[in-house]
Write a protein that holds these residues in place. Sequence first.
Motif, PDB file in Angstrom:
ATOM      1  N   GLY A 126       0.805  -1.215   0.000  1.00  0.00           N
ATOM      2  CA  GLY A 126       0.000   0.000   0.000  1.00  0.00           C
ATOM      3  C   GLY A 126       0.837   1.264   0.000  1.00  0.00           C
ATOM      4  N   SER A 127       1.909   1.279   0.792  1.00  0.00           N
ATOM      5  CA  SER A 127       2.756   2.475   0.842  1.00  0.00           C
ATOM      6  C   SER A 127       3.518   2.666  -0.470  1.00  0.00           C
ATOM      7  CB  SER A 127       3.732   2.390   2.021  1.00  0.00           C
ATOM      8  OG  SER A 127       4.626   1.294   1.888  1.00  0.00           O
ATOM      9  N   GLU A 130       1.004   4.008  -3.020  1.00  0.00           N
ATOM     10  CA  GLU A 130       0.779   5.442  -2.825  1.00  0.00           C
ATOM     11  C   GLU A 130       1.926   6.257  -3.422  1.00  0.00           C
ATOM     12  OE1 GLU A 130      -1.670   7.125  -1.745  1.00  0.00           O
ATOM     13  OE2 GLU A 130      -2.978   5.738  -0.669  1.00  0.00           O
ATOM     14  N   LYS A 131       3.160   5.782  -3.223  1.00  0.00           N
ATOM     15  CA  LYS A 131       4.322   6.479  -3.769  1.00  0.00           C
ATOM     16  C   LYS A 131       4.240   6.566  -5.289  1.00  0.00           C
ATOM     17  CE  LYS A 131       8.605   8.132  -3.683  1.00  0.00           C
ATOM     18  NZ  LYS A 131       8.997   9.384  -3.015  1.00  0.00           N
ATOM     19  N   PHE A 132       3.921   5.449  -5.940  1.00  0.00           N
ATOM     20  CA  PHE A 132       3.817   5.429  -7.393  1.00  0.00           C
ATOM     21  C   PHE A 132       2.626   6.280  -7.848  1.00  0.00           C
ATOM     22  CE2 PHE A 132       6.960   2.264  -7.068  1.00  0.00           C
ATOM     23  CZ  PHE A 132       7.427   1.942  -8.328  1.00  0.00           C
ATOM     24  N   ASN A 133       1.528   6.191  -7.109  1.00  0.00           N
ATOM     25  CA  ASN A 133       0.338   6.953  -7.460  1.00  0.00           C
ATOM     26  C   ASN A 133       0.634   8.449  -7.436  1.00  0.00           C
ATOM     27  OD1 ASN A 133      -2.241   8.484  -6.765  1.00  0.00           O
ATOM     28  ND2 ASN A 133      -3.079   6.465  -7.248  1.00  0.00           N
ATOM     29  N   VAL A 140      -2.194   8.002 -16.624  1.00  0.00           N
ATOM     30  CA  VAL A 140      -1.407   6.776 -16.612  1.00  0.00           C
ATOM     31  C   VAL A 140      -2.074   5.731 -15.727  1.00  0.00           C
ATOM     32  CG1 VAL A 140       0.845   5.761 -16.072  1.00  0.00           C
ATOM     33  CG2 VAL A 140       0.710   8.050 -17.050  1.00  0.00           C
ATOM     34  N   LEU A 141      -2.640   6.201 -14.615  1.00  0.00           N
ATOM     35  CA  LEU A 141      -3.318   5.294 -13.692  1.00  0.00           C
ATOM     36  C   LEU A 141      -4.616   4.789 -14.304  1.00  0.00           C
ATOM     37  CD1 LEU A 141      -2.751   7.387 -10.483  1.00  0.00           C
ATOM     38  CD2 LEU A 141      -1.764   5.145 -10.913  1.00  0.00           C
ATOM     39  N   ARG A 142      -4.975   3.583 -13.947  1.00  0.00           N
ATOM     40  CA  ARG A 142      -6.198   2.992 -14.462  1.00  0.00           C
ATOM     41  C   ARG A 142      -7.424   3.533 -13.727  1.00  0.00           C
ATOM     42  NH1 ARG A 142      -4.832  -3.341 -15.956  1.00  0.00           N
ATOM     43  NH2 ARG A 142      -3.066  -2.881 -17.328  1.00  0.00           N
ATOM     44  N   GLU A 143      -8.583   3.073 -14.171  1.00  0.00           N
ATOM     45  CA  GLU A 143      -9.838   3.556 -13.589  1.00  0.00           C
ATOM     46  C   GLU A 143      -9.860   3.332 -12.086  1.00  0.00           C
ATOM     47  OE1 GLU A 143     -14.646   2.716 -14.070  1.00  0.00           O
ATOM     48  OE2 GLU A 143     -13.196   1.614 -15.284  1.00  0.00           O
ATOM     49  N   ASP A 144      -9.430   2.139 -11.648  1.00  0.00           N
ATOM     50  CA  ASP A 144      -9.232   1.872 -10.224  1.00  0.00           C
ATOM     51  C   ASP A 144      -7.736   1.984  -9.972  1.00  0.00           C
ATOM     52  OD1 ASP A 144     -11.917   1.199  -9.425  1.00  0.00           O
ATOM     53  OD2 ASP A 144     -11.686  -0.593 -10.646  1.00  0.00           O
ATOM     54  N   PRO A 145      -7.267   3.053  -9.311  1.00  0.00           N
ATOM     55  CA  PRO A 145      -5.831   3.316  -9.232  1.00  0.00           C
ATOM     56  C   PRO A 145      -5.039   2.363  -8.342  1.00  0.00           C
ATOM     57  CG  PRO A 145      -7.047   4.919  -7.939  1.00  0.00           C
ATOM     58  CD  PRO A 145      -8.061   4.112  -8.670  1.00  0.00           C
ATOM     59  N   PHE A 146      -5.718   1.479  -7.602  1.00  0.00           N
ATOM     60  CA  PHE A 146      -5.012   0.538  -6.741  1.00  0.00           C
ATOM     61  C   PHE A 146      -5.571  -0.869  -6.931  1.00  0.00           C
ATOM     62  CE2 PHE A 146      -4.746   4.623  -4.517  1.00  0.00           C
ATOM     63  CZ  PHE A 146      -3.370   4.725  -4.344  1.00  0.00           C
ATOM     64  N   TRP A 151      -1.132  -2.242  -4.552  1.00  0.00           N
ATOM     65  CA  TRP A 151      -0.209  -1.731  -5.571  1.00  0.00           C
ATOM     66  C   TRP A 151      -0.912  -0.685  -6.434  1.00  0.00           C
ATOM     67  CZ3 TRP A 151       4.319  -3.362  -4.161  1.00  0.00           C
ATOM     68  CH2 TRP A 151       4.530  -4.666  -3.714  1.00  0.00           C
ATOM     69  N   ALA A 152      -0.138   0.218  -7.007  1.00  0.00           N
ATOM     70  CA  ALA A 152      -0.699   1.168  -7.963  1.00  0.00           C
ATOM     71  C   ALA A 152      -1.054   0.414  -9.239  1.00  0.00           C
ATOM     72  CB  ALA A 152       0.302   2.283  -8.260  1.00  0.00           C
TER      73      ALA A 152
END
Length: 359
Positions: A126-127, A130-133, A140-146, A151-152
């Motif tokens: 999770g941490s 968050e860093k990647f997010n 770049v992030l998908r519809e659900d970012p995690f 994980w991102a």
Amino acid sequence: MIFSINNNSEAVTELKDEQFADLDIWERRDLQEWVIDNPRILGEDLLVVTSEYDGFEGLRDRLDVLALTPDGKLVVVELKRDNADDTTDLQAIKYASYCATLTAEDIQNEYREFWQERDDEELTPGSVGEKFNDFLQEGVLREDPFTEDGWAAFDLGSKPRIVLAAGEFGTQVTAPVMWLIEEYGMDITCTKIDAYDNDDEILLDSQQIIPVKEAEEYMTRRREKEERQDEKRHSGRTITLLLDRELLSQGDEVVFTESYVPDEFSDDPPVQQYDESDDFWRARITGKKGQSDNVEWLYDNKEYSFTGLSKELLRQLAGRDSDKALNGYKYWTLQENPAYTLDELRDKRSLPTVQDVEN
């Protein structure tokens, strides 16, 4: 040239460019460590994933630094203390080809292992996510970012970039690099790093020499055009991508993946046994691209997003918290071709055949 100006006497002193070896600067002990601590030395914003990466099956090779750009591209960094030798470019290309198979979760695992050991600090998925997010650009992030694990969830570019950084570049490197850029659109940067001795300080000056700044904007536009033509993976949502590539069509039916059926059901589930012919486990593609609700659940004939439908189905089955993140596309397969989940299918260029499945 770099000049030092004394604040008191205003005397101007030209600092001479020194060889790294003459300043007792070593490639791995010093230069590599400085880049890890501050990748801006290379002239751009990078997130360092790992160093001395050797995750190549059956090989002993180690790349100097593996990093990520804000637009989701891997960067293979090769460092040379002084002159870039004849094999520097080939070595980096080899590493880039190895890294092209890495996934977004792979590099987050590598980041976690590397920085846990380096900082002696426990990192959770999770941490790291968050860093990647926080680092990655919007889009770049998908519809659900995690992911469910934290994980991102993002689209990792399939073509790693290459950054060569050295004290000097000869034509034995610059000529083939320019040819690869111009003829094949490869994303290769050569950055010259100069070192200066200023009394008790060592000053570093980095300058991108390839592509030259005047041509960089043109080369960037050209690469972006070629990438759009070659693949549309960054052009929109997963459902849009699948429809545009004709991997899904309006009216196609999808089935909930049996492996994701909960082990324990809630007290009063609507369906307790998995039966892929039952409408509870099935949905139909509406073909709508411009809205989030684009799949019809055959159980209640209402329209959902894949994420919303997966959450609702799991809520009814096992009381799962609907506020928890998940990647809805990995829970469904195409009825006529169930070899891959929709999440896996998005990375295909065409529908898998029977032979693909057998292989």
